[in-house]
Design a protein around this motif. Structure first.
Motif, PDB file in Angstrom:
ATOM      1  N   ARG A 166       0.850  -1.188   0.000  1.00 19.61           N
ATOM      2  CA  ARG A 166       0.000   0.000   0.000  1.00 19.61           C
ATOM      3  C   ARG A 166       0.887   1.238   0.000  1.00 19.61           C
ATOM      4  O   ARG A 166       1.878   1.280   0.720  1.00 19.61           O
ATOM      5  CB  ARG A 166      -0.917  -0.007   1.214  1.00 19.61           C
ATOM      6  N   GLY A 167       0.511   2.194  -0.821  1.00 21.66           N
ATOM      7  CA  GLY A 167       1.273   3.438  -0.922  1.00 21.66           C
ATOM      8  C   GLY A 167       1.970   3.541  -2.258  1.00 21.66           C
ATOM      9  O   GLY A 167       2.524   2.563  -2.762  1.00 21.66           O
ATOM     10  N   ASP A 168       1.935   4.748  -2.820  1.00 25.36           N
ATOM     11  CA  ASP A 168       2.454   4.970  -4.170  1.00 25.36           C
ATOM     12  C   ASP A 168       3.931   4.617  -4.312  1.00 25.36           C
ATOM     13  O   ASP A 168       4.327   3.942  -5.262  1.00 25.36           O
ATOM     14  CB  ASP A 168       2.220   6.427  -4.598  1.00 25.36           C
ATOM     15  N   GLU A 169       4.740   5.039  -3.380  1.00 26.07           N
ATOM     16  CA  GLU A 169       6.188   4.856  -3.524  1.00 26.07           C
ATOM     17  C   GLU A 169       6.577   3.381  -3.641  1.00 26.07           C
ATOM     18  O   GLU A 169       7.258   2.982  -4.587  1.00 26.07           O
ATOM     19  CB  GLU A 169       6.914   5.507  -2.341  1.00 26.07           C
ATOM     20  N   ILE A 170       6.143   2.561  -2.715  1.00 28.08           N
ATOM     21  CA  ILE A 170       6.496   1.129  -2.744  1.00 28.08           C
ATOM     22  C   ILE A 170       5.819   0.422  -3.925  1.00 28.08           C
ATOM     23  O   ILE A 170       6.421  -0.441  -4.569  1.00 28.08           O
ATOM     24  CB  ILE A 170       6.186   0.414  -1.398  1.00 28.08           C
ATOM     25  N   CYS A 171       4.583   0.801  -4.259  1.00 24.56           N
ATOM     26  CA  CYS A 171       3.873   0.165  -5.384  1.00 24.56           C
ATOM     27  C   CYS A 171       4.548   0.491  -6.721  1.00 24.56           C
ATOM     28  O   CYS A 171       4.609  -0.365  -7.609  1.00 24.56           O
ATOM     29  CB  CYS A 171       2.407   0.576  -5.398  1.00 24.56           C
ATOM     30  N   GLN A 172       5.060   1.715  -6.862  1.00 19.08           N
ATOM     31  CA  GLN A 172       5.788   2.073  -8.095  1.00 19.08           C
ATOM     32  C   GLN A 172       7.019   1.178  -8.255  1.00 19.08           C
ATOM     33  O   GLN A 172       7.261   0.616  -9.316  1.00 19.08           O
ATOM     34  CB  GLN A 172       6.228   3.554  -8.049  1.00 19.08           C
ATOM     35  N   VAL A 173       7.772   1.035  -7.172  1.00 15.29           N
ATOM     36  CA  VAL A 173       8.990   0.212  -7.198  1.00 15.29           C
ATOM     37  C   VAL A 173       8.643  -1.243  -7.522  1.00 15.29           C
ATOM     38  O   VAL A 173       9.255  -1.870  -8.390  1.00 15.29           O
ATOM     39  CB  VAL A 173       9.744   0.312  -5.853  1.00 15.29           C
ATOM     40  N   LYS A 174       7.645  -1.793  -6.817  1.00 17.88           N
ATOM     41  CA  LYS A 174       7.286  -3.208  -6.984  1.00 17.88           C
ATOM     42  C   LYS A 174       6.722  -3.484  -8.370  1.00 17.88           C
ATOM     43  O   LYS A 174       7.049  -4.511  -8.986  1.00 17.88           O
ATOM     44  CB  LYS A 174       6.283  -3.637  -5.902  1.00 17.88           C
ATOM     45  N   SER A 175       5.860  -2.604  -8.889  1.00 15.57           N
ATOM     46  CA  SER A 175       5.272  -2.864 -10.208  1.00 15.57           C
ATOM     47  C   SER A 175       6.328  -2.800 -11.306  1.00 15.57           C
ATOM     48  O   SER A 175       6.357  -3.633 -12.205  1.00 15.57           O
ATOM     49  CB  SER A 175       4.108  -1.912 -10.501  1.00 15.57           C
ATOM     50  N   LYS A 176       7.236  -1.839 -11.209  1.00 16.27           N
ATOM     51  CA  LYS A 176       8.291  -1.734 -12.231  1.00 16.27           C
ATOM     52  C   LYS A 176       9.256  -2.913 -12.157  1.00 16.27           C
ATOM     53  O   LYS A 176       9.683  -3.436 -13.182  1.00 16.27           O
ATOM     54  CB  LYS A 176       9.027  -0.402 -12.083  1.00 16.27           C
ATOM     55  N   SER A 177       9.598  -3.353 -10.945  1.00 16.27           N
ATOM     56  CA  SER A 177      10.523  -4.484 -10.846  1.00 16.27           C
ATOM     57  C   SER A 177       9.861  -5.774 -11.334  1.00 16.27           C
ATOM     58  O   SER A 177      10.506  -6.605 -11.966  1.00 16.27           O
ATOM     59  CB  SER A 177      11.089  -4.638  -9.434  1.00 16.27           C
TER      60      SER A 177
END
Length: 150
Positions: free
Chosen positions: A17-28
């Motif tokens: 949950r949260g934009d920062e971690i979700c951006q990292v996880k989705s891109k990886s």
């Protein structure tokens, strides 16, 4: 209506949950599966999750957005909830993504990298129509793909 049930969330290998971690996880995850990292340029992601056993992935953002991929001149619309089944070099059962063709919005259902060596990515509709583009059109501006670095 959400395609992500509490049952699915309970079976998920990963939920963030949260934009920062979700951006990292989705891109990886996109990179790990052989897809370009800029394919899902979502904003303000509230939640993302991944069920490793089935490949089911979801991303929820605060509001739907339209992003124009400048290198191909195509606007793509992303709903507040984007779901798919992801596997190596392929995204299947895609929901929540549409591309504008001429004057109409066309639902996309499958995305696959034909042959990583040729650098072509193909988008399919539920009706079976498809279009291919260079993978480089979906990389994040200013970022080299891992293939180009080697």
């Amino acid at each position: 209506m959400s395609l992500v049930t509490e049952e699915i969330k309970a079976s998920a290998s990963e939920v963030y949950r949260g934009d920062e971690i979700c951006q990292v996880k989705s891109k990886s995850l996109q990179e790990e599966m052989g897809m370009p990292r800029g394919l899902l340029p979502l904003k303000d992601i509230e939640e993302c999750g991944y069920v490793k056993e089935t490949g089911f992935v979801w991303l929820k953002q605060k509001k739907s957005i339209t992003h124009k991929f400048e290198k191909i001149g195509k606007p793509v619309s992303y709903a507040t909830e984007v779901t798919a089944v992801i596997e190596k070099n392929r995204i299947k059962k895609l929901n929540g993504v549409k591309s504008k063709e001429l004057l109409i919005w066309v639902t996309l259902s499958d995305i696959y990298v034909d042959d990583p060596a040729t650098g072509k990515i193909t988008f399919k509709t539920p009706a079976g129509l498809s279009r291919s583009y260079p993978v480089s059109a979906f990389e994040i501006e200013g970022e080299e793909s891992s293939k180009e670095k080697n």
